[in-house]
Design an enzyme around this catalytic site. Sequence first.
Site, PDB file in Angstrom:
ATOM      1  N   LEU A 209       0.855  -1.198   0.000  1.00 29.51           N
ATOM      2  CA  LEU A 209       0.000   0.000   0.000  1.00 29.51           C
ATOM      3  C   LEU A 209       0.880   1.233   0.000  1.00 29.51           C
ATOM      4  O   LEU A 209       1.744   1.350   0.875  1.00 29.51           O
ATOM      5  CB  LEU A 209      -0.853   0.041   1.274  1.00 29.51           C
ATOM      6  CG  LEU A 209      -1.992  -0.957   1.440  1.00 29.51           C
ATOM      7  CD1 LEU A 209      -2.526  -0.868   2.859  1.00 29.51           C
ATOM      8  CD2 LEU A 209      -3.110  -0.675   0.435  1.00 29.51           C
ATOM      9  N   HIS A 210       0.701   2.112  -0.954  1.00 26.81           N
ATOM     10  CA  HIS A 210       1.471   3.361  -0.899  1.00 26.81           C
ATOM     11  C   HIS A 210       0.734   4.566  -1.467  1.00 26.81           C
ATOM     12  O   HIS A 210       1.213   5.683  -1.359  1.00 26.81           O
ATOM     13  CB  HIS A 210       2.806   3.197  -1.627  1.00 26.81           C
ATOM     14  CG  HIS A 210       2.653   3.214  -3.116  1.00 26.81           C
ATOM     15  ND1 HIS A 210       2.234   2.124  -3.822  1.00 26.81           N
ATOM     16  CD2 HIS A 210       2.836   4.211  -4.014  1.00 26.81           C
ATOM     17  CE1 HIS A 210       2.183   2.438  -5.107  1.00 26.81           C
ATOM     18  NE2 HIS A 210       2.535   3.696  -5.255  1.00 26.81           N
TER      19      HIS A 210
END
Length: 364
Positions: A209-210
């Site tokens: 997740l970014h």
Amino acid sequence: MKKIDIIAGARPNFMKIAPLFKASKKIDKDLLNFELRLIHTGQHYDKSMSEAFFSDLDIPKPDFNFNVGSGSHAEQTAKIMIEYERLLNTDSPYLCIVVGDVNSTIACAIAAKKQKILVGHIEAGLRSDDLSMPEEINRIVTDSISDYFFTTTKEAGDTLIHSGIKEENIFFVGNTMIDSLQSNLSNFKKPSLYDDLSLEDGKYLLLTLHRPANVDEEIELERILDSIASASNDMPIVFPVHPRTQTILNGKDVNYSSIKFIPPQSYLEFMYLLKNSSAVITDSGGITEESTILNIPCMTIRDNTERPETVKIGTNELIGTDHRKFAPWFEKLFKSQWKNGTAPEKWDGKAGERIVKILQKLTS
Ligand code: UD1
């Protein structure tokens, strides 16, 4: 001999440029019409986000590193433009090649074009039609000023044609990121933590997740993690944490028995984790392509994608960003009802060679 600049700055750029160096090395030096000059903008600078990829992918040392580091979008883009323009003023190439959709891509495309240098864009023509994503702005602006367009799909070429680009400047070459995957299949490396965490092939989920929309708000990030942890049937979830996400988590008491927080992995280690996972949950675009080729089920925490082929014929499903709606997708996975993936046309490990052949012609 004509000089061609290759621009790379952020993690997803590195696997896309490696095949160009590899393919150009295969041509007899006396027959090569161009020399490659590698520019690293320094957008990503942690060892785990940059250097590790150079050694894993056997990319030559950059000729220049601007070391621009982090900053707001305007700051980062401006710093790269200033540094690249300075270099162009003293030593300019015949062609500047940019890849993907990161800030380094748009910054160098603009700086080069304003100096009347030809610009080529690898991975051109992708569109999510979502202007809230900085990458979409980067894609549109880069394509609007590029001279040559190297595309991963036929559809990307159609998008460019509809926007007024001449067909003769569009080259459907395939996917250089997949070249890197294919050529390293037998080199994937088991991370040391694999055994420490007692992981077993096919019995864990991989999570990345970014995207600002998912990670920049602590509450939203925790809701996503809660909902993945509760939907995952106690299966271990391996989560290599991007620095951006780490900043949000720092100092917070996030503790899940099933989620294993680990540092960002090198290319070969990450690909090992992906290839041996039961499924991947991600908000990355590149991972949807890699999981399609590896036939690993992929859940994308986004409402749209600039890579629709990964959903149409690949293993990817857009599960959306509403954490309350994740559970049915996990049920589908655990019932072994996930679809199989087929490789998109020309994702065959030869995109780099096709590009180099075209570069030979363009510089002859
Ligand atoms: C960038 C790209 C995104 C790509 C992603 C992959 C843009 C607009 N975004 O997002 O498209 O999917 O890379 O990672 O170009 N940081 C470090 N060390 C590093 C790099 C970053 O600590 O080596 C931290 C910094 O605090 C920085 C933050 O991560 O502010 C975000 O980095 P940045 O390059 O701005 O964007 P990404 O989120 O990585």
